[in-house]
Write a protein that holds these residues in place. Sequence first.
Motif, PDB file in Angstrom:
ATOM      1  N   LEU A 173       0.836  -1.198   0.000  1.00  0.00           N
ATOM      2  CA  LEU A 173       0.000   0.000   0.000  1.00  0.00           C
ATOM      3  C   LEU A 173       0.870   1.247   0.000  1.00  0.00           C
ATOM      4  N   HIS A 174       0.375   2.298  -0.614  1.00  0.00           N
ATOM      5  CA  HIS A 174       1.047   3.583  -0.518  1.00  0.00           C
ATOM      6  C   HIS A 174       0.196   4.477   0.381  1.00  0.00           C
ATOM      7  N   LEU A 175       0.795   5.006   1.441  1.00  0.00           N
ATOM      8  CA  LEU A 175       0.100   5.858   2.404  1.00  0.00           C
ATOM      9  C   LEU A 175       0.594   7.295   2.275  1.00  0.00           C
ATOM     10  N   GLU A 176      -0.349   8.228   2.178  1.00  0.00           N
ATOM     11  CA  GLU A 176      -0.056   9.665   2.210  1.00  0.00           C
ATOM     12  C   GLU A 176      -0.828  10.250   3.380  1.00  0.00           C
ATOM     13  N   SER A 203       4.718   9.937   3.525  1.00  0.00           N
ATOM     14  CA  SER A 203       4.421   9.424   2.198  1.00  0.00           C
ATOM     15  C   SER A 203       5.339   8.234   1.968  1.00  0.00           C
ATOM     16  N   ALA A 245       5.531   3.514   1.315  1.00  0.00           N
ATOM     17  CA  ALA A 245       4.941   2.175   1.255  1.00  0.00           C
ATOM     18  C   ALA A 245       4.745   1.625   2.666  1.00  0.00           C
ATOM     19  N   GLU A 252      -3.681  -4.285   1.868  1.00  0.00           N
ATOM     20  CA  GLU A 252      -3.683  -4.213   0.414  1.00  0.00           C
ATOM     21  C   GLU A 252      -4.910  -4.955  -0.133  1.00  0.00           C
ATOM     22  N   THR A 295      -8.165   3.099  -1.617  1.00  0.00           N
ATOM     23  CA  THR A 295      -8.325   2.287  -2.819  1.00  0.00           C
ATOM     24  C   THR A 295      -7.584   0.976  -2.559  1.00  0.00           C
ATOM     25  N   GLN A 342      -4.738  -0.024  -3.586  1.00  0.00           N
ATOM     26  CA  GLN A 342      -3.294   0.126  -3.393  1.00  0.00           C
ATOM     27  C   GLN A 342      -2.876   1.443  -2.727  1.00  0.00           C
ATOM     28  N   ARG A 343      -3.824   2.295  -2.364  1.00  0.00           N
ATOM     29  CA  ARG A 343      -3.458   3.622  -1.873  1.00  0.00           C
ATOM     30  C   ARG A 343      -4.397   4.082  -0.758  1.00  0.00           C
ATOM     31  N   ASN A 355      -5.090   7.808   1.174  1.00  0.00           N
ATOM     32  CA  ASN A 355      -4.819   9.238   1.318  1.00  0.00           C
ATOM     33  C   ASN A 355      -5.546   9.722   2.560  1.00  0.00           C
TER      34      ASN A 355
END
Length: 136
Positions: free
Chosen positions: A3-6, A16, A18, A35, A70, A72-73, A75
């Motif tokens: 996952l990408h976290l912001e 910001s 992974a 994920e 989402t 993979q992400r 925010n």
Amino acid sequence: MSLHLEIVTPEHRAFSGAVSNVLLPGADGELGILEGHAALVTALQPGELRYEAGGKIVTMAVGSGFAEVTQQRINVLTDMALGEDQIDEAKAEAAMKRAEEQLAAMSHNDDAEEVAHLQGIIAKSLAQLNLKRRAR
């Protein structure tokens, strides 16, 4: 894949990168994200946000806001995001005490928006103090 976290506040980007998982303080309780999670948008309440990155668990005190998820992400848009080392315990206690005193001095006919603002200050101060005191 991860996952990408912001994590973004009005002042700066707090994080910001992974992560393998995230726990959010959702309006209806804690929400765990891995994920492949179903897409959603949720309100956040002041509390602790935790994520795991590189085998290390990181905890931050966050304020109210929103999270968009989402597969993979993630925010996170919040009005506060502080790590344990960024929290000044004395300032958080003083802010909470001032807000509690102002709230106690208000009458039942006072502005509901001001009451909500003071309650928000108390909730964010508590989130900071809980994180700081648990880290001792």
